[in-house]
Design a protein around this motif. Structure first.
Motif, PDB file in Angstrom:
ATOM      1  N   GLY A 235     -12.993  -2.320  -2.950  1.00 40.53           N
ATOM      2  CA  GLY A 235     -13.859  -3.441  -3.313  1.00 40.53           C
ATOM      3  C   GLY A 235     -13.314  -4.381  -4.351  1.00 40.53           C
ATOM      4  O   GLY A 235     -14.014  -5.290  -4.797  1.00 40.53           O
ATOM      5  N   GLY A 236     -12.045  -4.228  -4.732  1.00 38.15           N
ATOM      6  CA  GLY A 236     -11.437  -5.096  -5.718  1.00 38.15           C
ATOM      7  C   GLY A 236     -10.883  -6.374  -5.118  1.00 38.15           C
ATOM      8  O   GLY A 236     -11.102  -6.669  -3.938  1.00 38.15           O
ATOM      9  N   PRO A 237     -10.148  -7.156  -5.896  1.00 37.70           N
ATOM     10  CA  PRO A 237      -9.600  -8.426  -5.404  1.00 37.70           C
ATOM     11  C   PRO A 237      -8.589  -8.206  -4.288  1.00 37.70           C
ATOM     12  O   PRO A 237      -7.975  -7.132  -4.191  1.00 37.70           O
ATOM     13  CB  PRO A 237      -8.934  -9.021  -6.654  1.00 37.70           C
ATOM     14  N   PRO A 238      -8.370  -9.228  -3.448  1.00 39.99           N
ATOM     15  CA  PRO A 238      -7.475  -9.074  -2.286  1.00 39.99           C
ATOM     16  C   PRO A 238      -6.001  -9.193  -2.658  1.00 39.99           C
ATOM     17  O   PRO A 238      -5.235  -9.898  -1.988  1.00 39.99           O
ATOM     18  CB  PRO A 238      -7.930 -10.202  -1.369  1.00 39.99           C
ATOM     19  N   ALA A 239      -5.591  -8.506  -3.700  1.00 41.35           N
ATOM     20  CA  ALA A 239      -4.219  -8.639  -4.187  1.00 41.35           C
ATOM     21  C   ALA A 239      -3.199  -8.098  -3.183  1.00 41.35           C
ATOM     22  O   ALA A 239      -2.106  -8.663  -3.036  1.00 41.35           O
ATOM     23  CB  ALA A 239      -4.076  -7.921  -5.524  1.00 41.35           C
ATOM     24  N   TYR A 240      -3.529  -7.010  -2.502  1.00 46.68           N
ATOM     25  CA  TYR A 240      -2.597  -6.469  -1.515  1.00 46.68           C
ATOM     26  C   TYR A 240      -2.439  -7.442  -0.351  1.00 46.68           C
ATOM     27  O   TYR A 240      -1.314  -7.729   0.080  1.00 46.68           O
ATOM     28  CB  TYR A 240      -3.075  -5.111  -1.007  1.00 46.68           C
ATOM     29  N   SER A 241      -3.535  -7.947   0.155  1.00 50.37           N
ATOM     30  CA  SER A 241      -3.477  -8.885   1.276  1.00 50.37           C
ATOM     31  C   SER A 241      -2.661 -10.118   0.919  1.00 50.37           C
ATOM     32  O   SER A 241      -1.893 -10.640   1.739  1.00 50.37           O
ATOM     33  CB  SER A 241      -4.892  -9.310   1.680  1.00 50.37           C
ATOM     34  N   GLU A 242      -2.828 -10.594  -0.303  1.00 48.67           N
ATOM     35  CA  GLU A 242      -2.169 -11.834  -0.715  1.00 48.67           C
ATOM     36  C   GLU A 242      -0.682 -11.641  -0.973  1.00 48.67           C
ATOM     37  O   GLU A 242       0.101 -12.588  -0.841  1.00 48.67           O
ATOM     38  CB  GLU A 242      -2.849 -12.382  -1.967  1.00 48.67           C
ATOM     39  N   THR A 243      -0.265 -10.438  -1.331  1.00 50.58           N
ATOM     40  CA  THR A 243       1.137 -10.220  -1.679  1.00 50.58           C
ATOM     41  C   THR A 243       1.910  -9.405  -0.651  1.00 50.58           C
ATOM     42  O   THR A 243       3.139  -9.520  -0.562  1.00 50.58           O
ATOM     43  CB  THR A 243       1.257  -9.510  -3.048  1.00 50.58           C
ATOM     44  N   GLN A 244       1.211  -8.576   0.137  1.00 47.34           N
ATOM     45  CA  GLN A 244       1.891  -7.683   1.068  1.00 47.34           C
ATOM     46  C   GLN A 244       1.505  -7.925   2.525  1.00 47.34           C
ATOM     47  O   GLN A 244       2.334  -7.793   3.411  1.00 47.34           O
ATOM     48  CB  GLN A 244       1.589  -6.215   0.715  1.00 47.34           C
TER      49      GLN A 244
ATOM     50  N   MET B 111       0.239  -2.257   6.198  1.00 49.48           N
ATOM     51  CA  MET B 111       0.190  -0.898   5.686  1.00 49.48           C
ATOM     52  C   MET B 111       0.452   0.112   6.805  1.00 49.48           C
ATOM     53  O   MET B 111       1.210   1.073   6.643  1.00 49.48           O
ATOM     54  CB  MET B 111      -1.165  -0.616   5.038  1.00 49.48           C
ATOM     55  N   VAL B 112      -0.162  -0.114   7.953  1.00 52.35           N
ATOM     56  CA  VAL B 112       0.028   0.786   9.086  1.00 52.35           C
ATOM     57  C   VAL B 112       1.502   0.869   9.472  1.00 52.35           C
ATOM     58  O   VAL B 112       2.037   1.947   9.774  1.00 52.35           O
ATOM     59  CB  VAL B 112      -0.821   0.314  10.281  1.00 52.35           C
ATOM     60  N   ALA B 113       2.192  -0.272   9.436  1.00 52.32           N
ATOM     61  CA  ALA B 113       3.593  -0.320   9.861  1.00 52.32           C
ATOM     62  C   ALA B 113       4.496   0.547   8.995  1.00 52.32           C
ATOM     63  O   ALA B 113       5.564   0.979   9.450  1.00 52.32           O
ATOM     64  CB  ALA B 113       4.090  -1.762   9.845  1.00 52.32           C
ATOM     65  N   GLN B 114       4.075   0.811   7.763  1.00 50.53           N
ATOM     66  CA  GLN B 114       4.892   1.637   6.879  1.00 50.53           C
ATOM     67  C   GLN B 114       4.971   3.088   7.367  1.00 50.53           C
ATOM     68  O   GLN B 114       5.809   3.855   6.894  1.00 50.53           O
ATOM     69  CB  GLN B 114       4.322   1.616   5.451  1.00 50.53           C
TER      70      GLN B 114
ATOM     71  N   ALA C 132       1.712   6.292  19.056  1.00 46.64           N
ATOM     72  CA  ALA C 132       0.901   5.314  18.330  1.00 46.64           C
ATOM     73  C   ALA C 132       0.965   3.939  18.985  1.00 46.64           C
ATOM     74  O   ALA C 132       2.025   3.497  19.429  1.00 46.64           O
ATOM     75  CB  ALA C 132       1.375   5.213  16.888  1.00 46.64           C
ATOM     76  N   VAL C 133      -0.185   3.301  19.042  1.00 46.50           N
ATOM     77  CA  VAL C 133      -0.280   1.927  19.528  1.00 46.50           C
ATOM     78  C   VAL C 133      -0.620   1.056  18.335  1.00 46.50           C
ATOM     79  O   VAL C 133      -1.678   1.218  17.731  1.00 46.50           O
ATOM     80  CB  VAL C 133      -1.372   1.789  20.605  1.00 46.50           C
ATOM     81  N   PRO C 134       0.256   0.138  17.946  1.00 47.44           N
ATOM     82  CA  PRO C 134      -0.033  -0.705  16.778  1.00 47.44           C
ATOM     83  C   PRO C 134      -1.346  -1.441  16.963  1.00 47.44           C
ATOM     84  O   PRO C 134      -1.645  -1.953  18.051  1.00 47.44           O
ATOM     85  CB  PRO C 134       1.156  -1.675  16.746  1.00 47.44           C
TER      86      PRO C 134
ATOM     87  N   GLU D 113       8.641   0.079  -6.730  1.00 49.12           N
ATOM     88  CA  GLU D 113       7.369  -0.644  -6.722  1.00 49.12           C
ATOM     89  C   GLU D 113       6.321  -0.013  -5.806  1.00 49.12           C
ATOM     90  O   GLU D 113       5.198  -0.530  -5.684  1.00 49.12           O
ATOM     91  CB  GLU D 113       7.592  -2.100  -6.302  1.00 49.12           C
ATOM     92  N   HIS D 114       6.650   1.096  -5.174  1.00 47.34           N
ATOM     93  CA  HIS D 114       5.742   1.698  -4.190  1.00 47.34           C
ATOM     94  C   HIS D 114       4.383   2.049  -4.801  1.00 47.34           C
ATOM     95  O   HIS D 114       3.332   1.714  -4.240  1.00 47.34           O
ATOM     96  CB  HIS D 114       6.363   2.950  -3.581  1.00 47.34           C
TER      97      HIS D 114
END
Length: 256
Positions: free
Chosen positions: A161-170, A176-179, A235-237, A147-148
């Motif tokens: 500029g699209g819908p917040p689908a990543y924010s809502e599901t991930q 993203m940074v943590a990956q 890195a500093v989160p 699913e990556h």
């Protein structure tokens, strides 16, 4: 989210003095341009009544304006230019942005211009097919979850500029940074990632106009350079942040 403060100064300048007022602010603007506390500024004039002006200055913070700028070596020259017009001020206040914000449809988002969700799904499918065959990037993505690519398509869609689908599901930017933590991405790998992404954009038939591709490449450069930093040992989160929203312009410098 930005912690910037926006100062609004509203003037009522007699029309006979408007030319000298504009000239004075043109000179005073040099001090604002040189001030590290100033993000941007704009002086606007009313269309309905030429005697009314609104000065907007974005400061890094209210304290930076009132304490740092006003005690700096730039302030005396700035004040000397605007002092004659202080009696004409009708309002001078600092404002913080609320969550009520957005853009209109006069300019399409990069997401819409690219072709919407289908375009980013197509892009990531082509991209990761290339990645897995690449001698530099293939080892980095060995064992990639099925699913990556779909998740990255959601991410890019939201960024542009699209819908917040990543924010809502991930999750937000922090997810993203943590990956990338601990992956020690090299500059060679980063540069190859950008180059392969551009090739994938061609093959996926994303728009080729100069404006879109320059914004697209700008994000790729920005995002991959952050990925290198967050993958490194020092890195500093970051604090919890929303997914960045890329536009046709440019982003300000990243500050942890």
């Amino acid at each position: 989210m930005s912690a910037h403060t926006v100062e609004y100064v509203r003037y009522h300048i007699p029309e006979a003095r408007s030319a000298e007022f504009l000239a004075a602010y043109t000179r005073a603007a040099a001090q604002l341009s040189a001030a590290p506390q100033c993000v941007d500024y704009e002086l606007a004039r009313s269309e309905e009544d030429f005697e009314h002006f609104v000065l907007r200055i974005t400061w890094t913070s209210t304290e930076a304006h009132e304490q740092d700028f006003r005690t700096s070596e730039l302030f005396p020259a700035f004040l000397a230019e605007i002092r004659p017009y202080i009696p004409h001020i009708e309002e001078m206040r600092h404002y913080k942005a609320t969550t009520v914000r957005g853009t209109g449809a006069a300019v399409p988002t990069l997401y819409a211009w690219a072709g919407g969700a289908e375009a980013f799904v197509r892009l990531t499918e082509v991209f990761y097919d290339k990645v897995l065959k690449d001698d530099v990037l293939g080892p980095v993505f060995a064992g990639m979850a099925p699913e990556h690519a779909a998740h990255v398509a959601l991410w890019l869609g939201e960024v542009f500029g699209g819908p917040p689908a990543y924010s809502e599901t991930q999750g937000g930017h922090g997810h993203m940074v943590a990956q990338h933590f601990g992956r020690n991405i090299t500059e060679t790998q980063r540069r190859r990632w950008v180059n392969v992404l551009q090739d994938a954009a061609d093959d996926a038939e994303l728009p080729t106009d100069a404006e879109f591709r320059s914004a697209f490449l700008a994000y790729a450069e920005w995002g991959t350079r952050l990925a290198v930093y967050f993958s490194g040992p020092d890195a500093v989160p970051p604090a919890e942040q929303p997914v960045p929203r890329w536009t046709w312009g440019a982003a300000p410098p990243y500050q942890a």
